[in-house]
Design a protein around this motif. Structure first.
Motif, PDB file in Angstrom:
ATOM      1  N   ASN A  96       0.816  -1.219   0.000  1.00  0.00           N
ATOM      2  CA  ASN A  96       0.000   0.000   0.000  1.00  0.00           C
ATOM      3  C   ASN A  96       0.854   1.276   0.000  1.00  0.00           C
ATOM      4  OD1 ASN A  96      -2.349  -1.615   0.153  1.00  0.00           O
ATOM      5  ND2 ASN A  96      -2.109  -1.741   2.397  1.00  0.00           N
ATOM      6  N   ILE A  97       1.991   1.210  -0.679  1.00  0.00           N
ATOM      7  CA  ILE A  97       2.851   2.378  -0.816  1.00  0.00           C
ATOM      8  C   ILE A  97       2.876   2.761  -2.289  1.00  0.00           C
ATOM      9  CG2 ILE A  97       5.179   3.305  -0.508  1.00  0.00           C
ATOM     10  CD1 ILE A  97       5.605   1.281   1.698  1.00  0.00           C
ATOM     11  N   THR A  98       2.623   4.018  -2.558  1.00  0.00           N
ATOM     12  CA  THR A  98       2.595   4.485  -3.934  1.00  0.00           C
ATOM     13  C   THR A  98       3.847   5.295  -4.230  1.00  0.00           C
ATOM     14  OG1 THR A  98       0.181   4.603  -3.900  1.00  0.00           O
ATOM     15  CG2 THR A  98       1.317   5.828  -5.638  1.00  0.00           C
ATOM     16  N   PHE A  99       4.510   4.948  -5.309  1.00  0.00           N
ATOM     17  CA  PHE A  99       5.704   5.665  -5.746  1.00  0.00           C
ATOM     18  C   PHE A  99       5.423   6.308  -7.101  1.00  0.00           C
ATOM     19  CE2 PHE A  99       7.181   2.143  -3.097  1.00  0.00           C
ATOM     20  CZ  PHE A  99       7.872   2.845  -2.117  1.00  0.00           C
ATOM     21  N   VAL A 100       5.944   7.488  -7.284  1.00  0.00           N
ATOM     22  CA  VAL A 100       5.748   8.222  -8.529  1.00  0.00           C
ATOM     23  C   VAL A 100       6.881   7.871  -9.483  1.00  0.00           C
ATOM     24  CG1 VAL A 100       5.485  10.488  -9.599  1.00  0.00           C
ATOM     25  CG2 VAL A 100       4.633  10.092  -7.274  1.00  0.00           C
ATOM     26  N   HIS A 101       6.590   7.014 -10.445  1.00  0.00           N
ATOM     27  CA  HIS A 101       7.582   6.615 -11.433  1.00  0.00           C
ATOM     28  C   HIS A 101       7.301   7.332 -12.747  1.00  0.00           C
ATOM     29  CE1 HIS A 101       8.134   2.543  -9.148  1.00  0.00           C
ATOM     30  NE2 HIS A 101       8.734   3.559  -8.546  1.00  0.00           N
ATOM     31  N   PRO A 102       8.303   7.954 -13.353  1.00  0.00           N
ATOM     32  CA  PRO A 102       8.077   8.638 -14.623  1.00  0.00           C
ATOM     33  C   PRO A 102       7.879   7.624 -15.751  1.00  0.00           C
ATOM     34  CG  PRO A 102      10.398   8.631 -14.089  1.00  0.00           C
ATOM     35  CD  PRO A 102       9.700   8.046 -12.896  1.00  0.00           C
ATOM     36  N   LYS A 103       7.239   8.056 -16.810  1.00  0.00           N
ATOM     37  CA  LYS A 103       7.083   7.183 -17.974  1.00  0.00           C
ATOM     38  C   LYS A 103       8.423   6.936 -18.652  1.00  0.00           C
ATOM     39  CE  LYS A 103       2.270   8.317 -19.081  1.00  0.00           C
ATOM     40  NZ  LYS A 103       1.345   8.841 -20.118  1.00  0.00           N
ATOM     41  N   PHE A 104       9.315   7.920 -18.536  1.00  0.00           N
ATOM     42  CA  PHE A 104      10.604   7.797 -19.212  1.00  0.00           C
ATOM     43  C   PHE A 104      11.642   8.659 -18.507  1.00  0.00           C
ATOM     44  CE2 PHE A 104       8.007  11.022 -21.324  1.00  0.00           C
ATOM     45  CZ  PHE A 104       8.797  12.155 -21.149  1.00  0.00           C
ATOM     46  N   PHE A 105      12.915   8.372 -18.786  1.00  0.00           N
ATOM     47  CA  PHE A 105      14.021   9.254 -18.437  1.00  0.00           C
ATOM     48  C   PHE A 105      14.597   9.822 -19.727  1.00  0.00           C
ATOM     49  CE2 PHE A 105      14.118   6.525 -14.614  1.00  0.00           C
ATOM     50  CZ  PHE A 105      14.143   7.503 -13.626  1.00  0.00           C
ATOM     51  N   ILE A 106      15.294  10.930 -19.595  1.00  0.00           N
ATOM     52  CA  ILE A 106      15.967  11.547 -20.735  1.00  0.00           C
ATOM     53  C   ILE A 106      17.477  11.442 -20.513  1.00  0.00           C
ATOM     54  CG2 ILE A 106      16.309  13.658 -22.079  1.00  0.00           C
ATOM     55  CD1 ILE A 106      13.550  14.580 -21.109  1.00  0.00           C
ATOM     56  N   ILE A 107      18.163  10.755 -21.420  1.00  0.00           N
ATOM     57  CA  ILE A 107      19.618  10.619 -21.328  1.00  0.00           C
ATOM     58  C   ILE A 107      20.246  11.802 -22.051  1.00  0.00           C
ATOM     59  CG2 ILE A 107      21.591   9.089 -21.671  1.00  0.00           C
ATOM     60  CD1 ILE A 107      19.432   7.863 -19.963  1.00  0.00           C
ATOM     61  N   GLY A 108      20.930  12.661 -21.312  1.00  0.00           N
ATOM     62  CA  GLY A 108      21.442  13.884 -21.920  1.00  0.00           C
ATOM     63  C   GLY A 108      22.924  14.116 -21.754  1.00  0.00           C
ATOM     64  N   GLY A 109      23.691  13.063 -21.452  1.00  0.00           N
ATOM     65  CA  GLY A 109      25.097  13.255 -21.111  1.00  0.00           C
ATOM     66  C   GLY A 109      26.004  13.695 -22.228  1.00  0.00           C
ATOM     67  N   LEU A 110      25.752  13.250 -23.460  1.00  0.00           N
ATOM     68  CA  LEU A 110      26.671  13.545 -24.558  1.00  0.00           C
ATOM     69  C   LEU A 110      26.125  14.575 -25.537  1.00  0.00           C
ATOM     70  CD1 LEU A 110      28.009   9.948 -25.337  1.00  0.00           C
ATOM     71  CD2 LEU A 110      29.256  11.808 -24.263  1.00  0.00           C
TER      72      LEU A 110
END
Length: 322
Positions: free
Chosen positions: A11-25
């Motif tokens: 009964n614990i809700t976590f907010v997970h994004p639909k995606f991450f953005i890889i921006g290192g390079l």
């Protein structure tokens, strides 16, 4: 991951994004040339490690405990670069910066697993060399096929469990602000710092992980060679020392090839001597270059492998001309 979460709490809700953005390079001038170089590194590493595995498999004389570890290292190098380089090229060369949440964690799992196994495999090889030089009469008893298979299997199990725990803890984080990862892959440290809830367990893992997969293996390898050197100085002649050290040449180069770039990059990053973009590029090189050089080192510096390659080549030539 659902099983992991249910085990830690219900009964614990976590907010997970639909995606991450890889921006290192992104935003680095002339970075396309670097992608071409990475592609070249990947192709050569695939060919080289495949050849090493094929030679060990086909030549019965190389089916020794030592070459079980060499075969495993070649497999991990091949698997690791295959997990990383094609995805990096897909992200940055073709502009697919958005990576789904679950895919990102999977990407992280494979990259960290292969990097850890590369380090641990060098420990297996250092133990093999230490026993072969210090206890040559007991080598056949101490380092058996069964021992090496069991040792490598235990490394795989330990690594997979450790990385699964670190990934599982990331699923306990909520992301309600930025989803931009300033790295070239789904980096554990970059991800947990983006969380907006308590990320202390992930912070602890991030502190322990380098010690377990980097500093402890390096310490064991250095101590093993100090022990070898001390033993050789006490009991061996000059000629015997040279002969013993020659058998360690390939492994010493492998160790330097893997650990020195990591040490240099980490020290420079901590001391702020390196630009973030340069750090990211150096990190990709320290991950991919060992997989490129390891098969070359073993092919050129190990007489047994060279003889096996020559024998297999002569056999192939004879069959083709028959």
């Amino acid at each position: 991951m659902e099983l992991f979460n249910s085990a830690l709490g219900k009964n614990i809700t976590f907010v997970h994004p639909k995606f991450f953005i890889i921006g290192g390079l992104t935003g680095i001038p002339n970075i396309t040339f670097y992608y071409v170089f990475l592609f070249f590194v990947y192709i050569v590493s695939v060919v080289g490690n495949t050849v090493v595995m094929a030679v060990i498999y086909l030549d019965h004389n190389l089916r020794t405990p030592k070459y079980i570890a060499v075969f495993n290292l070649a497999f991990v190098d091949l698997f690791g670069n295959t997990a990383l380089v094609p995805k990096v090229l897909d992200i940055f060369l073709f502009g697919h910066y958005y990576i789904p949440y679950n895919d990102c964690l999977t990407f992280l799992f494979f990259c960290y697993t292969c990097l850890s196994l590369q380090s641990f495999n060098l420990v297996a090889l250092s133990y093999d060399r230490m026993v072969a030089i210090i206890f040559p009469l007991h080598y056949q008893v101490k380092v058996t096929h069964r021992f090496m298979f069991s040792f490598i299997a235990s490394l795989w199990v330990f690594t997979i469990i450790a990385v699964l725990i670190s990934v599982g803890l990331l699923t306990r984080l909520s992301f309600c602000k930025s989803v931009v990862i300033n790295s070239y892959f789904c980096d554990h440290g970059q991800i947990y710092r983006l969380a907006c809830n308590d990320h202390f367990p992930s912070y602890v893992i991030a502190c322990l992980y380098p010690v377990i997969i980097f500093w402890l293996p390096l310490a064991f390898i250095l101590l093993s060679y100090l022990y070898i050197g001390y033993t050789l100085v006490k009991v061996a002649t000059g000629e015997e020392r040279l002969k013993a050290l020659k058998t360690c040449t390939s492994h010493v180069i492998l160790v330097a090839n893997f650990f020195l770039p990591l040490v240099g990059t980490n020290i420079a990053a901590v001391a702020s001597y390196i630009h973030p973009n340069a750090r990211i590029i150096n990190s990709t090189l320290t991950y991919t270059i060992p997989a490129l050089l390891n098969p070359i080192i073993y092919a050129l510096k190990t007489e047994e492998v060279m003889n096996a390659v020559k024998k297999l080549w002569k056999k192939k030539t004879f069959i083709n001309t028959a």
